[in-house]
Write an enzyme that holds these catalytic residues in place. Structure first.
Site, PDB file in Angstrom:
ATOM      1  N   CYS A 230       0.444  -0.794   0.192  1.00 36.52           N
ATOM      2  CA  CYS A 230       0.516   0.182   0.150  1.00 36.52           C
ATOM      3  C   CYS A 230       0.532   0.959   0.007  1.00 36.52           C
ATOM      4  O   CYS A 230       2.068   1.003   1.100  1.00 36.52           O
ATOM      5  CB  CYS A 230      -1.168   0.548   1.032  1.00 36.52           C
ATOM      6  SG  CYS A 230      -1.630   1.540   1.123  1.00 36.52           S
TER       7      CYS A 230
ATOM      8  N   CYS B 210       0.483   3.102   3.206  1.00 38.36           N
ATOM      9  CA  CYS B 210       1.162   2.714   4.747  1.00 38.36           C
ATOM     10  C   CYS B 210       1.814   1.434   4.767  1.00 38.36           C
ATOM     11  O   CYS B 210       2.360   1.079   5.362  1.00 38.36           O
ATOM     12  CB  CYS B 210      -0.184   2.213   5.886  1.00 38.36           C
ATOM     13  SG  CYS B 210      -1.130   0.705   5.419  1.00 38.36           S
TER      14      CYS B 210
ATOM     15  N   CYS C 217      -7.310  -0.294   1.130  1.00 43.76           N
ATOM     16  CA  CYS C 217      -5.650  -1.444   2.715  1.00 43.76           C
ATOM     17  C   CYS C 217      -7.410  -1.241   4.034  1.00 43.76           C
ATOM     18  O   CYS C 217      -7.522  -0.305   4.436  1.00 43.76           O
ATOM     19  CB  CYS C 217      -5.480  -0.391   2.123  1.00 43.76           C
ATOM     20  SG  CYS C 217      -4.005  -0.996   3.159  1.00 43.76           S
TER      21      CYS C 217
ATOM     22  N   CYS D 255      -5.489   1.004   6.331  1.00 41.76           N
ATOM     23  CA  CYS D 255      -5.197   2.646   6.493  1.00 41.76           C
ATOM     24  C   CYS D 255      -7.075   3.380   6.183  1.00 41.76           C
ATOM     25  O   CYS D 255      -6.912   3.987   5.960  1.00 41.76           O
ATOM     26  CB  CYS D 255      -4.142   2.887   5.513  1.00 41.76           C
ATOM     27  SG  CYS D 255      -3.906   3.385   4.427  1.00 41.76           S
TER      28      CYS D 255
ATOM     29  N   CYS E 210      -8.645  -5.558  -9.697  1.00 37.03           N
ATOM     30  CA  CYS E 210      -7.834  -4.833 -10.713  1.00 37.03           C
ATOM     31  C   CYS E 210      -7.357  -2.989  -9.593  1.00 37.03           C
ATOM     32  O   CYS E 210      -8.196  -2.337  -9.001  1.00 37.03           O
ATOM     33  CB  CYS E 210      -9.301  -3.835 -11.800  1.00 37.03           C
ATOM     34  SG  CYS E 210      -9.024  -2.699 -12.707  1.00 37.03           S
TER      35      CYS E 210
HETATM   36 FE    FE Z   1      -2.669   0.521   3.482  1.00 37.86          FE
END
Ligand code: FE
Length: 134
Positions: A48, A51, A97, A100, A120
């Site tokens: 990510c 984060c 995510c 976060c 996607c």
């Molecule tokens: Fe994240």
């Protein structure tokens, strides 16, 4: 349970560039075929960008032809948050995510076996572990 990261819009603005903020925090979508990971064959883990949580492995990346990096499964299901998205009058499943809350992309059920899932994902939401540029 994943320990959540919670930041104010101001804090995210300080950390992210304008494109990252638009996609990850404002739930935007990068133009197809524009992202740096669409054609990427880098081996390893995509994290990510907000984060650093480890989200997808290159082992599950495939060429969907959609113009966005596509994966048939996340590293584990609890890495992601799934939300029903009814924008534009169509029902899609948004994936964020789980740590976060950053917007990543959408998941569809027309992917390859064994999962038949197609995650996607916006390149801008990701940072490959071997890629040190922004
Ligand atoms: Fe994240």
């Amino acid at each position: 349970m994943t320990e959540k990261i919670v930041k104010t819009p101001e804090e995210w603005k300080e950390q992210l560039n304008q494109n990252q903020y638009e996609i990850c925090i404002n739930h935007g979508t990068e133009p197809p075929f524009s992202g740096k990971y669409n054609d990427s064959k880098l081996e390893g883990v995509y994290k990510c960008v907000c984060c650093g949580e480890r989200l997808f492995s290159s082992d599950t990346k495939f060429n969907s032809g959609s113009g966005w990096p596509s994966f048939w499964k996340p590293i584990s299901e609890n890495k992601l948050e799934y939300i029903s998205d009814t924008a534009y009058g169509i029902v899609r499943t948004e994936v964020n995510c789980n740590k976060c809350g950053a917007h990543l992309g959408h998941v569809f059920d027309d992917g390859p076996k064994p999962t038949n899932s197609r995650y996607c994902i916006n390149s801008i939401s990701l940072q490959h572990e071997k890629d040190n540029d922004e």
